[in-house]
Enzyme design. Structure first.
Site, mmCIF file in Angstrom:
data_model
loop_
_atom_site.group_PDB
_atom_site.id
_atom_site.type_symbol
_atom_site.label_atom_id
_atom_site.label_comp_id
_atom_site.label_asym_id
_atom_site.label_seq_id
_atom_site.Cartn_x
_atom_site.Cartn_y
_atom_site.Cartn_z
ATOM 1 N N LYS A 150 56.631 -33.538 -12.637
ATOM 2 C CA LYS A 150 57.811 -32.740 -12.309
ATOM 3 C C LYS A 150 58.962 -33.587 -11.772
ATOM 4 O O LYS A 150 60.084 -33.087 -11.618
ATOM 5 C CB LYS A 150 57.431 -31.645 -11.329
ATOM 6 C CG LYS A 150 56.491 -30.614 -11.960
ATOM 7 C CD LYS A 150 56.130 -29.490 -11.006
ATOM 8 C CE LYS A 150 55.349 -28.399 -11.707
ATOM 9 N NZ LYS A 150 53.955 -28.788 -11.984
HETATM 10 C C1 LIG Z 1 53.160 -28.089 -12.939
HETATM 11 C C2 LIG Z 1 51.969 -28.825 -13.398
HETATM 12 C C3 LIG Z 1 51.327 -28.522 -14.627
HETATM 13 C C4 LIG Z 1 51.747 -27.371 -15.499
HETATM 14 O O1 LIG Z 1 52.985 -27.543 -16.121
HETATM 15 P P1 LIG Z 1 53.740 -26.298 -16.756
HETATM 16 O O2 LIG Z 1 55.013 -26.834 -17.279
HETATM 17 O O3 LIG Z 1 53.952 -25.327 -15.623
HETATM 18 O O4 LIG Z 1 52.862 -25.710 -17.803
HETATM 19 C C5 LIG Z 1 50.250 -29.296 -15.021
HETATM 20 N N1 LIG Z 1 49.796 -30.309 -14.240
HETATM 21 C C6 LIG Z 1 50.369 -30.621 -13.061
HETATM 22 C C7 LIG Z 1 49.795 -31.720 -12.260
HETATM 23 C C8 LIG Z 1 51.471 -29.899 -12.597
HETATM 24 O O5 LIG Z 1 52.021 -30.214 -11.416
#
Ligand SMILES: *Cc1c(COP(=O)(O)O)cnc(C)c1O
Length: 428
Positions: free
Chosen positions: A107
């Site tokens: 993210k």
């Molecule tokens: C947020 C997250 C996901 C999921 O991603 P999305 O875009 O919400 O499907 C998967 N793995 C980790 C470690 C995350 O922080």
């Protein structure tokens, strides 16, 4: 570029308005009004391009003329200040590691890009924007780090007391400056409810509240970059490519599908989920039935009603035949996830954390149906972020990376609140 609300195609706004508002007033998610494939020369020469050059070509049409070329390039350079290696795990199976950023979660890219877009739009304004976000762990750290020191933006992060790991809590509470952490006496859903209530509260209008979760186009769109970086590294194998995304809110995979719409040669997508199987069930039954989330060891994906799925439905015209052509979704429970982590480690020495392991399982299932392919799963967090699971399951001790070490010794600063009044008092 204009964006329309998925609740009303006639309501359309500029890139800037969509970023600043987050969600349309009718509660619809924003969606680009035009999607144009990039020229074939771009794909022919992609190996020669830097990450920043690729990212600029990919995102430019979605920003349009609202951020000048030099500023957009600067935003991209600051967003992509780390690497995205594609590591061979088995023959024809690769892990695209998205966790080399400042908070070691994928993210980081979306948070850094969005914060800098907001900073650009605020450059000549005294008006302050307040980013309000609820986190169950990873989002908060990436948002805190991504928005640190951005002009005109105050960040308020709500997290459930005792429900995030020590590392995650330190990533939220030790930065200071324009970042404030509120420790909520409750669970994640309580935090989320307070945030939603605040957005609808007229007495908080003056705070210019906005969200920083993946419904915001400036967090969603830059996730397209990953898929291009994977293709750039795997093109030389000359095989059809399958990409598997461990999915929760389905923002990441939704960006991958958009990448395909602008011409990226990905043959098939797999949305791999944990026990929260709303989308796998949809593909079986043809009915979308959201349900309450259930807790798992891959807790960043504990989502029962994935907010970005509506964008994927838009791209596939909500037609199951179109879906099935290049999209599959499979669900795995915690036991299967742990078994996969063990088997990957035993066979290759590769350390996958639970989210990546779910992605790996989905990839292997799809590749078994198409043996002529090459596959990549997205590794969305560094194993250290989920050390409570990784260390006992693999019976190893993980070294602490420098990004994490730097927050461990710092003192936590947070304000405790117990209800919505507490949030309101803090904001006012
Ligand atoms: C947020 C997250 C996901 C999921 O991603 P999305 O875009 O919400 O499907 C998967 N793995 C980790 C470690 C995350 O922080």
């Amino acid at each position: 570029m204009n964006y329309y609300s998925l609740n009303n195609k006639n309501h359309s706004v500029s890139f800037q308005e969509a970023v600043v508002q987050g969600l349309a007033a009718d509660r619809g998610l924003y969606f680009p009004s035009e999607i144009n494939p990039l020229p074939s020369t771009f794909y022919d020469n992609i190996e020669q391009l830097s990450h920043e050059e690729i990212a600029y070509q990919v995102i430019q049409q979605f920003v349009g003329n609202e951020i000048p070329e030099a500023d957009l390039k600067q935003i991209i350079a600051e967003t992509l200040c780390f690497d995205f290696p594609c590591v061979a795990v088995e023959e024809n199976v690769f892990s695209l590691e998205l966790y080399h950023g400042p908070t070691m979660a994928f993210k980081d890219v979306g948070a850094r890009f969005m914060s800098r877009c907001l900073g650009y739009f605020n450059r000549n304004s005294d008006k302050k924007v307040t980013v309000l976000v609820a986190t169950s762990g990873d989002t908060g750290g990436a948002v805190a780090s991504g928005f640190l020191g951005v002009k005109g933006v105050e960040v308020v992060i709500l997290y459930p007391s005792g429900k995030v790991s020590d590392i995650q809590e330190r990533q939220l509470t030790t930065l200071g400056q324009n970042i404030t952490a509120l420790e909520v006496d409750g669970v994640f859903d309580d935090c989320q409810d307070m945030v939603k209530k605040a957005f609808l509260d007229d007495s908080l209008q003056h705070k210019n509240l906005t969200s920083a979760n993946s419904i915001n186009i400036a967090r969603w769109l830059p996730q397209m970059f990953y898929f291009f970086f994977a293709y750039q590294q795997l093109k030389k194998h000359h095989k059809p490519l399958i990409v598997s995304c461990p999915s929760g809110n389905f923002g990441n995979i939704c960006a991958g599908i958009l990448a395909k719409k602008i011409g990226l040669p990905i043959d098939h997508f797999v949305a791999a989920t944990n026990a929260n199987d709303t989308v796998p069930q949809f593909l079986v039954k043809g009915i979308y039935e959201p349900k309450p989330s259930v807790p798992t060891i891959s807790n960043a994906m504990d989502v029962g009603n994935p907010s970005n799925f509506i964008r994927i439905q838009e791209m596939y015209h909500n037609d199951l035949n179109e879906f099935n052509k290049d999209f599959s979704s499979y669900t795995y429970n915690d036991e299967e996830t742990k078994a996969a982590m063990k088997s990957i480690y035993a066979h290759s020495g590769y350390i996958a954390e639970p989210h990546g392991a779910v992605g790996y399982l989905g990839l292997k299932k799809e590749m078994a149906l198409h043996p002529e392919t090459i596959g990549v799963f997205l590794e969305t967090a560094h194993p250290i972020k989920f050390l409570d699971v990784v260390e006992p399951v693999l019976d190893i001790k993980l070294p602490i990376p420098t990004q994490i070490e730097s927050v461990l010794g710092k003192e936590k600063h947070r304000i405790k609140i117990s209800n919505y009044e507490g949030l309101k008092n803090f904001l006012n």
